[in-house]
Scaffold this motif. Structure first.
Motif, PDB file in Angstrom:
ATOM      1  N   ALA A   1       0.844  -1.192   0.000  1.00 53.34           N
ATOM      2  CA  ALA A   1       0.000   0.000   0.000  1.00 53.34           C
ATOM      3  C   ALA A   1       0.878   1.241   0.000  1.00 53.34           C
ATOM      4  O   ALA A   1       2.103   1.149   0.104  1.00 53.34           O
ATOM      5  CB  ALA A   1      -0.897   0.000   1.239  1.00 53.34           C
ATOM      6  N   SER A   2       0.215   2.387  -0.121  1.00 55.71           N
ATOM      7  CA  SER A   2       0.927   3.648  -0.078  1.00 55.71           C
ATOM      8  C   SER A   2       0.103   4.633   0.751  1.00 55.71           C
ATOM      9  O   SER A   2      -1.061   4.895   0.446  1.00 55.71           O
ATOM     10  CB  SER A   2       1.106   4.166  -1.501  1.00 55.71           C
ATOM     11  OG  SER A   2       1.579   5.479  -1.471  1.00 55.71           O
ATOM     12  N   VAL A   3       0.690   5.152   1.823  1.00 50.18           N
ATOM     13  CA  VAL A   3      -0.005   6.114   2.681  1.00 50.18           C
ATOM     14  C   VAL A   3      -0.055   7.462   1.955  1.00 50.18           C
ATOM     15  O   VAL A   3       0.962   7.938   1.459  1.00 50.18           O
ATOM     16  CB  VAL A   3       0.709   6.279   4.039  1.00 50.18           C
ATOM     17  CG1 VAL A   3      -0.001   7.316   4.911  1.00 50.18           C
ATOM     18  CG2 VAL A   3       0.818   4.943   4.768  1.00 50.18           C
ATOM     19  N   ALA A   4      -1.245   8.036   1.877  1.00 43.15           N
ATOM     20  CA  ALA A   4      -1.416   9.319   1.182  1.00 43.15           C
ATOM     21  C   ALA A   4      -0.560  10.394   1.834  1.00 43.15           C
ATOM     22  O   ALA A   4      -0.416  10.435   3.062  1.00 43.15           O
ATOM     23  CB  ALA A   4      -2.883   9.731   1.209  1.00 43.15           C
ATOM     24  N   ALA A   5      -0.002  11.284   1.002  1.00 45.69           N
ATOM     25  CA  ALA A   5       0.908  12.329   1.493  1.00 45.69           C
ATOM     26  C   ALA A   5       0.274  13.154   2.607  1.00 45.69           C
ATOM     27  O   ALA A   5       0.948  13.512   3.580  1.00 45.69           O
ATOM     28  CB  ALA A   5       1.324  13.238   0.328  1.00 45.69           C
ATOM     29  N   PHE A   6      -1.049  13.406   2.504  1.00 48.07           N
ATOM     30  CA  PHE A   6      -1.699  14.269   3.502  1.00 48.07           C
ATOM     31  C   PHE A   6      -1.872  13.573   4.855  1.00 48.07           C
ATOM     32  O   PHE A   6      -2.208  14.221   5.837  1.00 48.07           O
ATOM     33  CB  PHE A   6      -3.051  14.798   2.984  1.00 48.07           C
ATOM     34  CG  PHE A   6      -3.946  13.734   2.429  1.00 48.07           C
ATOM     35  CD1 PHE A   6      -4.705  12.935   3.270  1.00 48.07           C
ATOM     36  CD2 PHE A   6      -4.039  13.528   1.052  1.00 48.07           C
ATOM     37  CE1 PHE A   6      -5.532  11.943   2.759  1.00 48.07           C
ATOM     38  CE2 PHE A   6      -4.866  12.539   0.533  1.00 48.07           C
ATOM     39  CZ  PHE A   6      -5.609  11.739   1.385  1.00 48.07           C
ATOM     40  N   ASP A   7      -1.658  12.245   4.903  1.00 44.27           N
ATOM     41  CA  ASP A   7      -1.737  11.548   6.186  1.00 44.27           C
ATOM     42  C   ASP A   7      -0.363  11.222   6.761  1.00 44.27           C
ATOM     43  O   ASP A   7      -0.261  10.673   7.864  1.00 44.27           O
ATOM     44  CB  ASP A   7      -2.571  10.265   6.054  1.00 44.27           C
ATOM     45  CG  ASP A   7      -4.063  10.529   6.274  1.00 44.27           C
ATOM     46  OD1 ASP A   7      -4.399  11.675   6.667  1.00 44.27           O
ATOM     47  OD2 ASP A   7      -4.875   9.624   6.047  1.00 44.27           O
ATOM     48  N   LEU A   8       0.699  11.567   6.042  1.00 39.00           N
ATOM     49  CA  LEU A   8       2.044  11.297   6.556  1.00 39.00           C
ATOM     50  C   LEU A   8       2.394  12.120   7.800  1.00 39.00           C
ATOM     51  O   LEU A   8       3.049  11.602   8.704  1.00 39.00           O
ATOM     52  CB  LEU A   8       3.096  11.500   5.460  1.00 39.00           C
ATOM     53  CG  LEU A   8       3.110  10.416   4.365  1.00 39.00           C
ATOM     54  CD1 LEU A   8       4.083  10.803   3.256  1.00 39.00           C
ATOM     55  CD2 LEU A   8       3.482   9.051   4.936  1.00 39.00           C
ATOM     56  N   PRO A   9       1.953  13.395   7.904  1.00 38.41           N
ATOM     57  CA  PRO A   9       2.242  14.134   9.137  1.00 38.41           C
ATOM     58  C   PRO A   9       1.667  13.419  10.373  1.00 38.41           C
ATOM     59  O   PRO A   9       2.333  13.300  11.394  1.00 38.41           O
ATOM     60  CB  PRO A   9       1.561  15.489   8.917  1.00 38.41           C
ATOM     61  CG  PRO A   9       1.593  15.676   7.438  1.00 38.41           C
ATOM     62  CD  PRO A   9       1.354  14.290   6.885  1.00 38.41           C
ATOM     63  N   ARG A  10       0.431  12.919  10.264  1.00 42.72           N
ATOM     64  CA  ARG A  10      -0.204  12.243  11.396  1.00 42.72           C
ATOM     65  C   ARG A  10       0.537  10.949  11.719  1.00 42.72           C
ATOM     66  O   ARG A  10       0.744  10.613  12.878  1.00 42.72           O
ATOM     67  CB  ARG A  10      -1.682  11.964  11.077  1.00 42.72           C
ATOM     68  CG  ARG A  10      -2.547  11.702  12.287  1.00 42.72           C
ATOM     69  CD  ARG A  10      -3.970  12.187  12.064  1.00 42.72           C
ATOM     70  NE  ARG A  10      -4.449  11.851  10.739  1.00 42.72           N
ATOM     71  CZ  ARG A  10      -5.021  10.685  10.440  1.00 42.72           C
ATOM     72  NH1 ARG A  10      -5.185   9.772  11.359  1.00 42.72           N
ATOM     73  NH2 ARG A  10      -5.428  10.438   9.207  1.00 42.72           N
ATOM     74  N   LEU A  11       0.955  10.232  10.667  1.00 39.56           N
ATOM     75  CA  LEU A  11       1.730   9.013  10.892  1.00 39.56           C
ATOM     76  C   LEU A  11       3.062   9.366  11.581  1.00 39.56           C
ATOM     77  O   LEU A  11       3.449   8.729  12.566  1.00 39.56           O
ATOM     78  CB  LEU A  11       2.000   8.295   9.561  1.00 39.56           C
ATOM     79  CG  LEU A  11       3.015   7.147   9.611  1.00 39.56           C
ATOM     80  CD1 LEU A  11       2.571   6.056  10.587  1.00 39.56           C
ATOM     81  CD2 LEU A  11       3.231   6.549   8.220  1.00 39.56           C
ATOM     82  N   ALA A  12       3.746  10.390  11.054  1.00 35.08           N
ATOM     83  CA  ALA A  12       5.048  10.779  11.620  1.00 35.08           C
ATOM     84  C   ALA A  12       4.922  11.062  13.110  1.00 35.08           C
ATOM     85  O   ALA A  12       5.779  10.673  13.898  1.00 35.08           O
ATOM     86  CB  ALA A  12       5.596  11.999  10.883  1.00 35.08           C
TER      87      ALA A  12
END
Lengths: 325, 238
Positions: free
Chosen positions: A268-279
């Motif tokens: 899968a690929s995490v959408a760029a706009f959800d990467l801050p929350r993941l980080a």
């Protein structure tokens, strides 16, 4: 003259928006782990977008301002002590000479210190982001150490320290970080290498983020996902947000300093706009994956950019009105 | 070009597409990927931001806001995939290999690596034979990855193909020449690594001060030739 580090923090580096155009020779973009917090750090002090800022993991650094400056502190849950007084994040801060700043956080994993006018840094292949492997860019191509001095690009006179009353609002922070642990994902090229039951398991179970995570990747822990195909993938390109399945059935999400190619199936690929929350979830929050369609991927991306643009405009207006007088 | 195979086109992420030609190491496929990468990189498609070629796949990164200018009523991500399908067909019917075939590099190697004796024992070959076999082929750059400027070269003669160490070394020095299966390559910088080390080159594979910091590029070829340790020191001095 600039800022002197009396404590380096666990990993403090200079990052700008990233180094693009060199993936084909094995050099990834790098850049901020949390693009939202990074960009807000610049918005708040009227900097041009993508100006290099300081990125730190918690516990953050402690530093002394050897000259006055206009700064900003951003990051989920960021807290700081300026000259012994508790100050909030997500606002412009005028800092007088000899001020002492200690950075902490209740939650979150990574934060940013923006400096009005920018910090002096080494540019490599068009970017000031620190490339730790090549030992280039940023501050001598390495993480900040105790005793280092970072110089400012411009002088800003400040008589006494002031935290401004405006900043990034709770509503915007809720939109980006929220309490929602679901990360939007698009299917990856090798998703069908795991069976339908595992695909189902992938999008229904929770994953914790292991402490062995870093700027290259976040290692996840969950019930193992069995691989059905026994073939080995020949190394192939990856992107930030790519979720790879390791041979032991555990997943890893590639982050800012990922290698440009990889040999594990890409689920899968995490959408760029959800990467801050993941980080920011490292160390305190579990995550789940939710499939999104290509239609929603584009639509959510548009909303994300509109939100950032509105913030940028609002901050620019305020910065012009209230800062640097 | 002849004997074109039709690739699979899938999304790699919300801003990149993966174009895959099977899952094998094959020189014909590699040349096809080189051709397609050159064709797509001509600069006529300004929505394409980066092209990353690999062994049997390549990825195309795009700027979604530029795609919006091109795609009209179509869904932008669907438009990207169908546009790439068309461009790859066009590349297939275009006879010229744009930009030639890449450069041939002759790279000197002092064959005194720490794993040579072990390979010699495993493969029942003396060191001289290993050197002769390793220097007898012209290798293609199939991919650059793992580290800045780390080129995956192949394919290596089966007679000297040895698997990587099960436990990687914590430090392999810059310039070390290694073998892993049918792949060979040079570590561009000090790094942890699991390849079996057969020698070292005085040539800088990675020069961060250059505008093109990697000596090798996808589509280039490499021939190794043996030098003595004295020659190694002499060449490194320059």
């Amino acid at each position: 003259m600039g800022i002197r580090f009396t404590s380096s923090g666990v990993l403090t580096t200079i990052q700008d928006a990233g180094r693009f155009g060199y993936r084909s020779v094995g050099i990834g973009p790098g850049g901020p782990m949390d693009e939202f917090a990074f960009r807000c750090a610049n918005f708040l002090i009227g900097n041009p977008d993508h100006t290099a800022a300081l990125e730190f993991f918690y516990p953050g650094p402690e530093l002394v301002f050897e000259e006055s400056g206009m700064v900003s502190l951003t990051g989920l849950g960021i807290e700081a002590e300026l000259n012994g007084e508790q100050i909030p994040g997500w606002r412009p801060i005028a800092v007088s000479k000899n001020s002492v700043l200690k950075i902490r956080s209740r939650i979150g994993a990574v934060g940013y210190l923006g400096v009005g006018g920018g910090i002096k840094s080494e540019e490599w292949l068009g970017s000031s982001s620190t490339h730790l492997t090549a030992r280039k860019g940023g501050f001598e191509g390495r993480a900040i150490r105790k005793g280092d001095l970072l110089e400012f690009c411009t002088r800003v006179e400040v008589k006494s320290s002031v935290v401004h009353r405006w900043g990034v609002g709770a509503k915007q922070l809720e939109y980006v970080y929220g309490s929602n642990k679901h990360l939007s994902v698009l299917p990856g090229p090798e998703l069908d290498w795991i069976g339908p039951a595992s695909v189902e398991q992938f999008s229904t179970q929770s994953f914790s983020i292991l402490p062995a995570s870093n700027r290259m990747g976040y290692r996840l822990s969950s019930n193992a996902l069995p691989i059905q195909k026994s073939i080995q993938l020949i190394s192939s390109p990856v992107d930030v947000g790519t979720v790879q399945l390791l041979p032991d059935g555990q997943a890893i999400v590639l982050m800012a300093d990922h290698q440009t190619t990889g040999g594990y199936p890409r689920l899968a690929s995490v959408a760029a706009f959800d990467l801050p929350r993941l980080a920011q979830s490292l160390g305190h929050r579990e995550v789940c994956f939710s499939w999104i369609s290509m239609e929603s991927a584009v639509e959510l991306n548009r909303i994300w950019h509109d939100t950032l643009e509105a913030l940028r405009q609002g901050c620019l207006l305020n910065a012009g009105r209230y800062l640097y007088q | 070009m002849e004997n074109q195979t039709t690739p699979e086109i899938k999304l790699l992420s919300g801003r990149s597409v993966l174009i895959t030609y099977g899952n094998e190491i094959d020189l014909q496929v590699s040349m096809q990927i080189y051709h397609v990468a050159q064709f797509l990189g001509r600069g006529q498609e300004n929505w394409i931001t980066e092209i990353v070629p690999a062994y049997c796949s390549l990825s195309v990164f795009f700027d979604l806001s530029q795609v919006m200018q091109w795609c009209g009523e179509s869904h932008p991500l669907e438009w990207v995939m169908s546009r790439l399908e068309k461009l790859i067909r066009d590349a297939g019917s275009s006879q010229t290999v744009l930009g030639g075939r890449g450069q041939l590099h002759a790279i000197p190697v002092c064959y005194d690596g720490e794993d040579l004796q072990e390979i010699s024992r495993l493969k029942n070959l003396d060191v001289q034979a290993i050197v002769e076999i390793h220097t007898s082929r012209v290798y293609a750059v199939f991919m650059i990855g793992f580290l800045p400027g780390f080129a995956y070269l192949g394919t290596v003669d089966e007679r000297i193909a040895v698997p990587r160490h099960t436990k990687p070394r914590t430090k392999v020095s810059a310039g070390s020449v290694g073998i892993a299966g049918v792949q060979t390559g040079v570590y561009p910088m000090d790094s942890p690594g699991g390849w079996q080390i057969i020698g070292r080159t005085p040539v800088a594979m990675f020069n961060p001060a250059a505008s093109t910091p990697s000596l090798l590029r996808h589509g280039d070829s490499v021939r190794f030739y043996p030098i003595s340790s004295d020659q190694f020191e002499e060449l490194r001095g320059h």
